[in-house]
Design an enzyme around this catalytic site. Structure first.
Site, PDB file in Angstrom:
ATOM      1  N   SER A 149       0.836  -1.204   0.000  1.00  0.00           N
ATOM      2  CA  SER A 149       0.000   0.000   0.000  1.00  0.00           C
ATOM      3  C   SER A 149       0.870   1.253   0.000  1.00  0.00           C
ATOM      4  O   SER A 149       1.661   1.457  -0.919  1.00  0.00           O
ATOM      5  CB  SER A 149      -0.973  -0.045   1.179  1.00  0.00           C
ATOM      6  OG  SER A 149      -1.971   0.932   1.054  1.00  0.00           O
ATOM      7  N   ASP A 247      -9.680  -3.925  -5.735  1.00  0.00           N
ATOM      8  CA  ASP A 247      -8.984  -2.819  -5.087  1.00  0.00           C
ATOM      9  C   ASP A 247      -9.159  -1.561  -5.936  1.00  0.00           C
ATOM     10  O   ASP A 247      -8.876  -1.595  -7.145  1.00  0.00           O
ATOM     11  CB  ASP A 247      -7.500  -3.168  -4.960  1.00  0.00           C
ATOM     12  CG  ASP A 247      -6.676  -2.108  -4.249  1.00  0.00           C
ATOM     13  OD1 ASP A 247      -7.234  -1.078  -3.834  1.00  0.00           O
ATOM     14  OD2 ASP A 247      -5.457  -2.330  -4.100  1.00  0.00           O
ATOM     15  N   HIS A 277      -7.954  -4.812  -1.344  1.00  0.00           N
ATOM     16  CA  HIS A 277      -6.786  -4.107  -0.830  1.00  0.00           C
ATOM     17  C   HIS A 277      -6.449  -4.610   0.575  1.00  0.00           C
ATOM     18  O   HIS A 277      -7.332  -4.859   1.391  1.00  0.00           O
ATOM     19  CB  HIS A 277      -7.076  -2.601  -0.786  1.00  0.00           C
ATOM     20  CG  HIS A 277      -5.875  -1.765  -0.497  1.00  0.00           C
ATOM     21  ND1 HIS A 277      -4.995  -1.375  -1.482  1.00  0.00           N
ATOM     22  CD2 HIS A 277      -5.392  -1.250   0.667  1.00  0.00           C
ATOM     23  CE1 HIS A 277      -4.029  -0.659  -0.938  1.00  0.00           C
ATOM     24  NE2 HIS A 277      -4.243  -0.575   0.360  1.00  0.00           N
TER      25      HIS A 277
END
Length: 303
Positions: A149, A247, A277
């Protein structure tokens, strides 16, 4: 493919977030409270907390050996969440599967530390690791960087900084569902609309979750903030870009992988169907997703 049923069930059981502005302190405390006890985390030969020229790091040695390669890991958390503790199991899994010594970085976070403090910490630790290779048992070969991320943002930015500085020790970069474009225009990528609602991290939450970082001075037009805006990607280390089907950030990660390929950088883009995600941190125990560690290991071994 639909969202994996175990992920869907977990999301359905989560309470709605409290109304009002985000409280960084409270959210960090809640995240830390869910860290599994040490006995439930993967065991390794040695785990040691150290100071890398002022930056806290945790060093994971998978097996007893005279030398091995290194992997420097940057945790995710929208630049204000995440810590050495919340991502301890991720670093352990990476060390166990790759056989590399992992150096996890406890970088400074927004809003307390303004941009580019966290990024500078990550880059400094990579250089520290190379300079202290003898005491870390580095074999002088693999020196990979990896992150999930926002940690993936730092991976791309650190790779670019190293290239521009002529620091050529980084051999690989691994980006797990990276955040590479902090513009957040919902029309920029189809996945921002396709995966806007119902998959955990939602498109409407991207701007407020990243506000601590952006308000600290991070300009989305800066390629060190939004690495996909870097004009020339040639000369960067070989990359593995892992994305998740459901995501909102999926398409920017895959575009970045294609742009690396077009620039002559060996790059593999691997999409995990049924995933959302954050699956490396939260759902890598699911068999369909656990292979992400093996895939990472294979990439770092040149398979």
């Amino acid at each position: 493919m639909t969202l994996h049923p175990q992920v869907a069930a977990a999301l359905a059981s989560m309470p709605a977030p409290p109304p009002g502005p985000l409280d960084a302190v409270a959210m960090r405390a809640a995240e830390e409270a869910h860290v599994p006890p040490l006995a439930e985390r993967p065991s390794l030969h040695a785990v040691e907390d150290r100071d890398a020229d002022g930056v806290p790091v945790r060093i994971y040695t998978p097996v007893e050996a005279d030398t091995c390669g290194l992997l420097v890991y940057f945790h995710g958390g929208a630049f204000f969440l995440g810590s050495l503790e919340t991502h301890d199991h991720v670093a352990r899994n990476l060390a166990k599967e790759t056989g590399l010594t992992v150096v996890s970085v406890g970088y400074r976070r927004a809003p307390e530390a303004a941009f580019p403090a966290g990024l500078q910490d990550c880059y400094a630790v990579v250089r520290w690791a190379a300079e202290h290779g003898d005491e870390l048992g580095w074999d002088g070969g693999t020196l990979a960087i990896a992150g999930d991320s926002s940690g993936g943002t730092f991976v791309a930015a650190v790779a670019a900084m190293a290239h521009d500085d002529g620091f050529g020790a980084i051999t690989h970069q691994v980006l797990f569902y990276p955040s590479l474009d902090l513009d957040f225009d919902e029309d920029r990528y189809p996945s921002l609309r396709e995966n806007a609602v119902g998959y955990g991290m939602e498109t409407a939450g991207l701007r407020p979750f990243n506000a601590f970082y952006l308000d600290s001075g991070a300009d989305p037009a800066d390629p060190l903030v939004s690495p996909i805006k870097r004009a020339d990607l040639s000369g960067l280390p070989p990359a593995l870009v892992v994305t998740a089907e459901h995501d909102p950030l999926r398409d920017e990660g895959e575009l970045y992988g294609r742009r690396l390929q077009e620039a002559g950088v060996p790059a593999t883009v691997s999409r995990y169907d049924g995933a959302g995600h954050g699956f490396v941190q939260h759902f890598s125990w699911i068999p369909e997703f656990a292979r992400v560690h093996r895939e990472t290991a294979d990439f770092l071994r040149g398979r």
